[in-house]
Design an enzyme around this catalytic site. Sequence first.
Site, PDB file in Angstrom:
ATOM      1  N   PRO A  80       0.813  -1.216   0.000  1.00 43.76           N
ATOM      2  CA  PRO A  80       0.000   0.000   0.000  1.00 43.76           C
ATOM      3  C   PRO A  80       0.853   1.275   0.000  1.00 43.76           C
ATOM      4  CG  PRO A  80      -0.608  -1.483   1.826  1.00 43.76           C
ATOM      5  CD  PRO A  80       0.681  -1.960   1.258  1.00 43.76           C
ATOM      6  N   GLU A  81       0.401   2.271  -0.762  1.00 47.54           N
ATOM      7  CA  GLU A  81       1.081   3.561  -0.779  1.00 47.54           C
ATOM      8  C   GLU A  81       0.294   4.555   0.088  1.00 47.54           C
ATOM      9  OE1 GLU A  81       2.097   4.825  -4.750  1.00 47.54           O
ATOM     10  OE2 GLU A  81       2.387   2.770  -5.427  1.00 47.54           O
TER      11      GLU A  81
ATOM     12  N   LYS B 142       4.120   5.712   4.426  1.00 50.69           N
ATOM     13  CA  LYS B 142       3.262   4.548   4.276  1.00 50.69           C
ATOM     14  C   LYS B 142       3.197   3.746   5.567  1.00 50.69           C
ATOM     15  CE  LYS B 142       5.686   4.089  -0.077  1.00 50.69           C
ATOM     16  NZ  LYS B 142       6.471   3.169  -0.884  1.00 50.69           N
TER      17      LYS B 142
ATOM     18  N   HIS C 205      -1.350 -16.052   7.573  1.00 47.52           N
ATOM     19  CA  HIS C 205      -0.274 -15.066   7.681  1.00 47.52           C
ATOM     20  C   HIS C 205      -0.586 -13.931   8.652  1.00 47.52           C
ATOM     21  CE1 HIS C 205       1.890 -17.092   4.515  1.00 47.52           C
ATOM     22  NE2 HIS C 205       0.796 -17.075   3.772  1.00 47.52           N
TER      23      HIS C 205
ATOM     24  N   ARG D 209       4.174 -11.845   2.963  1.00 46.97           N
ATOM     25  CA  ARG D 209       5.606 -11.801   2.694  1.00 46.97           C
ATOM     26  C   ARG D 209       6.315 -11.245   3.915  1.00 46.97           C
ATOM     27  NH1 ARG D 209       6.844  -9.282  -2.961  1.00 46.97           N
ATOM     28  NH2 ARG D 209       4.821  -9.459  -3.984  1.00 46.97           N
TER      29      ARG D 209
ATOM     30  N   ARG E 287      12.171   0.375 -11.090  1.00 45.19           N
ATOM     31  CA  ARG E 287      10.782  -0.060 -11.061  1.00 45.19           C
ATOM     32  C   ARG E 287      10.192   0.204 -12.443  1.00 45.19           C
ATOM     33  NH1 ARG E 287       8.938   0.495  -5.817  1.00 45.19           N
ATOM     34  NH2 ARG E 287       7.133  -0.646  -6.552  1.00 45.19           N
TER      35      ARG E 287
END
Length: 276
Positions: free
Chosen positions: A2-3, A57, A94, A115, A264
């Site tokens: 998420p940004e 963030k 998770h 992750r 990127r």
Amino acid sequence: MPELPETEVILDHLRKKILGSTISGLRIERKDIIRTGLSSWPWYIGSQIRDISRNGKSIVLSCAKGSKTRYLLAELGMTGLFLFPGSTLGRTKHIHIAITLEHAPVSHLYYWNPRRFGRVYLFDRQHLDQFLQRRFGVDPFAMTHEAFCLTIGQSRGRVKALLLNQHKIAGIGNIYANEILYRAGIHPHAKGCRLSKASLMRLYHSTQTVLREAIAHGGSTIRDFCAPDGTSGRFQEHHAVYQKTATPCPRGCATTIQRLIRERSSFFCPRCQKRN
Ligand SMILES: [Zn+2]
């Protein structure tokens, strides 16, 4: 991801549902997620969540007990989420941290991350301040256009890399950097110091409007993002360039969106986005 916009959406949900609640339990399933202050976690039980804020963030819960306040700072990384019960379906594997709450409309807050990029820090005030100072530049919403234009216009770096540099401007990631540059008509590889005053002003306004529009649409759901109650974002339906390779430029310039892979991925219109 998420940004900034997705983090702001999460923040809004957390403020509505858990601000003022008391932490009555804290279960940590993966201790390596806690990067600092693991030994202090029993202190948090019985504390009240008095404030919830955002830096770039990351999300900070201010937890008060007696005259003391400690902080839980969570970085969501590429895939992390805060979830309420009811939105954890298919995600229970998770959940790394489970916070049990009292005096709140939700019984739990979960920190979920499939992750390992997510990190949580338990800080006192001094260490929080040091961390924030070291890690984050100015929030784009707190920047005047003069400060923004100086930050970008005085650098010889590429404008997209400057937007992504969290030490300069905190909160913009790859999705929004691409969308902001398209909106401003600026090539991702343009050099900051080569941009005209007019281009810098357009970039400033595009930054403000793209981020605010994204928040208003609940953020962008690329892969897994959802708000704590499970709601998906809708701003991806309004993306002009991000992951739109080979589709026509929305400005109708009869060119298709191209993708450049360096650091990127950059998505841009080679006709509408200029280098100065
Ligand atoms: Zn175009």
